[in-house]
Design a protein around this motif. Structure first.
Motif, short mmCIF file in Angstrom:
data_model
loop_
_atom_site.label_atom_id
_atom_site.label_comp_id
_atom_site.label_asym_id
_atom_site.label_seq_id
_atom_site.Cartn_x
_atom_site.Cartn_y
_atom_site.Cartn_z
N TYR A 201 0.83 -1.20 0.00
CA TYR A 201 0.00 0.00 0.00
C TYR A 201 0.87 1.25 0.00
O TYR A 201 0.60 2.20 -0.73
CB TYR A 201 -0.92 -0.02 1.22
CG TYR A 201 -1.78 1.22 1.37
CD1 TYR A 201 -2.96 1.36 0.66
CD2 TYR A 201 -1.41 2.24 2.24
CE1 TYR A 201 -3.75 2.48 0.80
CE2 TYR A 201 -2.19 3.36 2.39
CZ TYR A 201 -3.36 3.49 1.67
OH TYR A 201 -4.13 4.61 1.81
N LEU B 128 -7.23 -0.63 -2.45
CA LEU B 128 -7.98 -1.09 -1.28
C LEU B 128 -9.30 -1.74 -1.66
O LEU B 128 -9.72 -2.73 -1.05
CB LEU B 128 -8.24 0.08 -0.32
CG LEU B 128 -7.12 0.43 0.64
CD1 LEU B 128 -7.46 1.70 1.40
CD2 LEU B 128 -6.86 -0.70 1.60
N LYS C 167 -4.30 4.43 -4.43
CA LYS C 167 -4.41 3.64 -3.20
C LYS C 167 -5.84 3.18 -2.92
O LYS C 167 -6.07 2.05 -2.50
CB LYS C 167 -3.87 4.42 -2.01
CG LYS C 167 -2.37 4.63 -2.12
CD LYS C 167 -1.80 5.34 -0.93
CE LYS C 167 -0.29 5.47 -1.11
NZ LYS C 167 0.38 5.86 0.07
N THR C 168 -6.82 4.05 -3.19
CA THR C 168 -8.22 3.69 -2.95
C THR C 168 -8.64 2.53 -3.85
O THR C 168 -9.32 1.60 -3.40
CB THR C 168 -9.14 4.91 -3.19
OG1 THR C 168 -8.71 5.97 -2.34
CG2 THR C 168 -10.58 4.58 -2.90
N SER D 236 -11.49 -5.04 4.64
CA SER D 236 -12.12 -3.72 4.63
C SER D 236 -11.09 -2.61 4.87
O SER D 236 -9.98 -2.85 5.35
CB SER D 236 -13.19 -3.66 5.73
OG SER D 236 -12.57 -3.69 7.01
N ARG D 237 -11.50 -1.41 4.53
CA ARG D 237 -10.65 -0.24 4.75
C ARG D 237 -10.39 -0.06 6.24
O ARG D 237 -9.28 0.27 6.67
CB ARG D 237 -11.32 1.00 4.18
CG ARG D 237 -10.53 2.27 4.36
CD ARG D 237 -11.34 3.46 3.89
NE ARG D 237 -11.56 3.37 2.46
CZ ARG D 237 -11.14 4.27 1.59
NH1 ARG D 237 -10.49 5.31 2.01
NH2 ARG D 237 -11.38 4.13 0.32
N HIS D 238 -11.41 -0.31 7.06
CA HIS D 238 -11.28 -0.18 8.51
C HIS D 238 -10.26 -1.19 9.05
O HIS D 238 -9.41 -0.85 9.88
CB HIS D 238 -12.64 -0.38 9.17
CG HIS D 238 -12.59 -0.35 10.66
ND1 HIS D 238 -12.38 0.82 11.36
CD2 HIS D 238 -12.72 -1.34 11.58
CE1 HIS D 238 -12.38 0.54 12.67
NE2 HIS D 238 -12.58 -0.76 12.82
N PHE E 287 -7.84 -2.58 7.36
CA PHE E 287 -6.52 -2.19 6.88
C PHE E 287 -5.96 -1.04 7.69
O PHE E 287 -4.76 -1.00 7.97
CB PHE E 287 -6.56 -1.82 5.39
CG PHE E 287 -5.22 -1.48 4.86
CD1 PHE E 287 -4.29 -2.48 4.60
CD2 PHE E 287 -4.85 -0.17 4.64
CE1 PHE E 287 -3.03 -2.18 4.13
CE2 PHE E 287 -3.59 0.14 4.17
CZ PHE E 287 -2.68 -0.87 3.91
N ARG E 288 -6.80 -0.11 8.10
CA ARG E 288 -6.34 1.02 8.93
C ARG E 288 -5.74 0.51 10.24
O ARG E 288 -4.70 0.98 10.69
CB ARG E 288 -7.51 1.95 9.21
CG ARG E 288 -7.14 3.17 10.00
CD ARG E 288 -8.38 4.04 10.28
NE ARG E 288 -8.12 4.93 11.37
CZ ARG E 288 -8.19 4.61 12.66
NH1 ARG E 288 -8.56 3.41 13.03
NH2 ARG E 288 -7.92 5.49 13.59
#
Length: 129
Positions: free
Chosen positions: A19, A31, A27-28, A37-39, A41-42
């Motif tokens: 990433y 993802l 990047k979006t 999910s984005r959450h 990955f965060r």
């Protein structure tokens, strides 16, 4: 121990490093193509850059935490990996040098041993006269 069942620590770290290498603006899309999910990955990203990934600690929130610079943390992680690799290569180099020295000594001993033996045995010729 991993912070997400089904993913190893190395897989998570690879996702985060992939990433970070993606150019801005893409990047979006990357993802959205992934199965997590984005959450999620965060959380992985925070755990990686805070050094909590290997210990299996899950970041809760950013409240009260010191802000971090992901690029600087990524660079320090890369430098740590490079330092480990350099140490491995130096250890391997020392092993090879020791083996080379031992082989040199063995060859020297073989040369010394060969020099002590007569080079050829004298032969007699019989005259029939």
């Amino acid at each position: 121990m991993t912070i997400t069942p089904g993913y190893t620590v190395d897989e998570i770290r690879d996702f985060v490093y992939q990433y970070e290498k993606i150019p801005h603006g893409h990047k979006t899309l990357w993802l959205l193509e992934q199965e997590f999910s984005r959450h999620q990955f965060r959380k992985w990203r925070l755990a990686t850059f805070n050094g909590d990934l290997d210990r299996g600690l899950i970041p809760r929130s950013k409240v009260g935490k010191v802000p971090y610079n992901p690029r600087q943390l990524m660079q320090s992680a890369i430098e740590d990996n490079q330092a480990k690799r350099i140490a491995e290569l130096e250890a391997r180099n020392a092993q090879l040098e020791a083996a080379n020295e031992a082989l040199g000594k063995a060859i020297g001993l073989l040369h010394d041993r060969n020099a002590q033996e007569p080079e050829s045995t004298p032969t007699r010729t019989v005259d029939d006269s």
